[in-house]
Design a protein around this motif. Structure first.
Motif, PDB file in Angstrom:
ATOM      1  N   UNK A 304     -67.314   3.805  62.457  1.00 62.14           N
ATOM      2  CA  UNK A 304     -67.415   3.776  60.990  1.00 62.14           C
ATOM      3  C   UNK A 304     -67.810   2.396  60.467  1.00 62.14           C
ATOM      4  N   UNK A 305     -67.083   1.315  60.795  1.00 66.01           N
ATOM      5  CA  UNK A 305     -67.528  -0.002  60.291  1.00 66.01           C
ATOM      6  C   UNK A 305     -68.869  -0.437  60.882  1.00 66.01           C
ATOM      7  N   UNK A 306     -69.166  -0.015  62.092  1.00 66.28           N
ATOM      8  CA  UNK A 306     -70.462  -0.375  62.698  1.00 66.28           C
ATOM      9  C   UNK A 306     -71.598   0.294  61.936  1.00 66.28           C
ATOM     10  N   UNK A 307     -71.402   1.570  61.584  1.00 62.25           N
ATOM     11  CA  UNK A 307     -72.449   2.327  60.899  1.00 62.25           C
ATOM     12  C   UNK A 307     -72.712   1.800  59.493  1.00 62.25           C
ATOM     13  N   UNK A 308     -71.762   1.080  58.917  1.00 58.47           N
ATOM     14  CA  UNK A 308     -71.970   0.490  57.602  1.00 58.47           C
ATOM     15  C   UNK A 308     -72.932  -0.697  57.672  1.00 58.47           C
ATOM     16  N   UNK A 309     -73.126  -1.239  58.850  1.00 57.21           N
ATOM     17  CA  UNK A 309     -73.944  -2.445  58.999  1.00 57.21           C
ATOM     18  C   UNK A 309     -75.254  -2.197  59.770  1.00 57.21           C
ATOM     19  N   UNK A 313     -81.485   4.718  62.158  1.00 62.16           N
ATOM     20  CA  UNK A 313     -82.556   4.892  63.137  1.00 62.16           C
ATOM     21  C   UNK A 313     -82.421   3.932  64.310  1.00 62.16           C
ATOM     22  N   UNK A 314     -81.507   2.939  64.184  1.00 57.50           N
ATOM     23  CA  UNK A 314     -81.207   2.039  65.287  1.00 57.50           C
ATOM     24  C   UNK A 314     -79.933   2.475  66.003  1.00 57.50           C
ATOM     25  N   UNK A 315     -78.903   2.806  65.222  1.00 60.28           N
ATOM     26  CA  UNK A 315     -77.592   3.113  65.792  1.00 60.28           C
ATOM     27  C   UNK A 315     -77.601   4.404  66.611  1.00 60.28           C
ATOM     28  N   UNK A 468     -83.539  10.564  71.307  1.00 67.93           N
ATOM     29  CA  UNK A 468     -83.595   9.184  70.822  1.00 67.93           C
ATOM     30  C   UNK A 468     -84.815   8.985  69.929  1.00 67.93           C
ATOM     31  N   UNK A 469     -85.947   9.546  70.337  1.00 68.46           N
ATOM     32  CA  UNK A 469     -87.159   9.423  69.535  1.00 68.46           C
ATOM     33  C   UNK A 469     -87.017  10.156  68.206  1.00 68.46           C
TER      34      UNK A 469
END
Length: 483
Positions: A304-309, A313-315, A468-469
């Motif tokens: 959750x905190x990671x996805x806020x930053x 399309x990268x995560x 992934x693509x």
């Protein structure tokens, strides 16, 4: 969270109990796959209908009705005497299970209007979703160590009874949408499409690609096309396909589907390999998968905190890379106990986090009055992923096993037929053989099954690269975070 936990545990716990069920009920290869998929197939076919029904009658009412029905049918299924009875019971469980899942996510959408609160609630919901799938082997291992296989179905009683008692007191009723009625033709079209496609894949895996498999796939494709065409013509469609105009929504649905297919397919062949080929007890085999279950719990909330930053399309491709690495590890290094344990942990890192991210995107894209419809699409993707994980990945393992198995010459006609159908069939035949003959048969059966695992691992690794693509392209939204 109680029905979410139960329904997702139910998706994987049966795969772990399959060796004991096969020993007791002696199902054919096709019946084994249907035992697992009858539940998910019916559930997936009805999720959209039940999501729309919940929008109209209230999700709390539908949740409680489904819980009561699920408990009753689960108890009856626990005492099945034949494979056909078990398959029928699983299908009936799917009817009531379809009432549960969309209602839980829709009630979260209604209760938590603040975006930050809802984000945490969805993360907990998605973590429970993944943890339930991961806990299936552990729960199954513990129950099967001390009880008969029917105990895995009786699990519904202690989990859902608190919901039936406390639900009316703690859960508020959701906002109702009375703008239209359910369309029986759309319901029938969606059921026919899913059933025919899954049957075609199953038949092709067990009996080869013949006219029946091709015809079933054609019927499924036609019914699916008719369903989509009808939704665009209805003033109030059963499935709001306009939601798919959002690339993020569509991409999240596809990624959600594929990630669950990877997880369920892995559990399908790993649980059989550990118990039958490596001859581990149900409890020992389940304990071996605990590191993966722990990872599912940790990453589901930590993302959750990671996805806020980090942009979606990268995560999401990074998370899917963990799933791909799990299958690459098995494909390149074999199916030893250590490899399977590490691979299961890597797989749960990816799938656990993807479930949180994708479901938040799906839920946030829909208006409040259509929360049930959006939830149903999300859950349909989940259950279709479960079906495809068993049908496609499990079917490929079965097809390779049947083609590669070198049967010893000392088997009679009946024994040869049983051993050539499934790994558990070969294991059952060993009870009629001497020690040396039994070891020779299981060596050949284990080698063929392990070869099927290697093939499926390479296929799934390739699919993970495609996923992934897809995530990199569809979640590429300027100035927007995923959650």
């Amino acid at each position: 969270m109680l029905p979410v936990l139960l329904v997702t545990v139910d998706n994987t716990v049966l795969g772990f109990a399959l060796p004991k069920i096969a020993e007791a009920l002696r199902p054919s290869a096709s019946q084994q796959l249907w035992m697992i998929d009858a539940y998910s197939l019916v559930l997936a076919g009805l999720l959209v209908s039940m999501g729309s029904l919940g929008d109209r009658v209230g999700h709390r009412k539908l949740l409680l009705t489904g819980s009561l029905g699920f408990v009753i049918v689960s108890v009856l299924t626990a005492y099945s005497g034949t494979a056909a009875q078990l398959i029928t019971g699983r299908a009936c469980m799917g009817i009531f299970g379809a009432m549960l899942m969309p209602s839980t996510l829709a009630l979260i959408r209604s209760v938590f209007e603040d975006r930050e609160e809802r984000r945490i609630a969805v993360a907990i919901w998605a973590t429970t979703l993944t943890v339930g799938s991961a806990l299936g082997p552990l729960v199954g291992g513990v129950l099967l160590e001390f009880f008969n296989w029917g105990a895995i179905f009786l699990l519904a009683v202690p989990i859902l009874l608190p919901l039936l008692v406390l639900g009316p007191l703690l859960l508020p009723e959701s906002e109702r949408d009375t703008s239209g009625s359910l369309d029986p033709i759309s319901i029938l079209q969606s059921m026919v499409a899913l059933s025919a496609i899954v049957y075609g894949i199953k038949h092709g895996a067990s009996d080869g690609v013949d006219w029946m498999a091709v015809a079933a796939l054609a019927v499924g494709a036609l019914a699916g096309w008719m369903f989509v065409h009808r939704q665009f013509r209805l003033p109030v469609p059963l499935m709001d396909l306009s939601l798919f105009r959002s690339g993020a929504f569509s991409g999240s649905v596809v990624i959600n589907l594929m990630s669950l297919a990877f997880l369920v397919g892995f559990v399908f062949f790993t649980t059989q390999f550990l118990q039958i080929v490596l001859q581990m007890s149900p409890l020992s085999a389940s304990l071996a998968l605990i590191p993966g279950q722990i990872m599912a719990i940790v990453v589901g909330m930590a993302v959750v905190p990671i996805a806020q930053r980090v942009r979606g399309h990268v995560l999401v491709p990074i998370l899917m890379a963990f799933a791909g690495a799990a299958f690459l590890l098995v494909a390149s290094m074999g199916s030893s106990l250590t490899i399977l344990v590490v691979a299961f942990a890597l797989l749960n890192i990816g799938v656990g986090a993807i479930a949180t991210v994708s479901n938040d995107v799906i839920l946030s894209a829909a208006p409040s009055a259509k929360a049930g419809a959006a939830s149903a699409i999300s859950e349909t993707a989940y259950e279709v992923g479960v079906v495809l994980g068993t049908t496609v990945l499990g079917g490929l393992v079965t097809a390779y096993y049947r083609g590669a198995l070198q049967l010893p010459g000392f088997l009679n006609e009946v024994q040869a037929m049983l051993a050539s159908e499934t790994l558990s069939g070969a294991h059952n035949v060993t009870a009629e053989l001497s020690g040396d003959q039994a070891r020779e048969l299981m060596m050949q059966a284990g080698s063929a099954f392990e070869g099927g695992i290697g093939l499926v691992s390479w296929v799934t690794f390739s699919l993970a690269l495609i996923a992934m693509f897809i995530a990199w392209r569809t979640l590429r939204i300027p100035n927007c975070r995923v959650v």
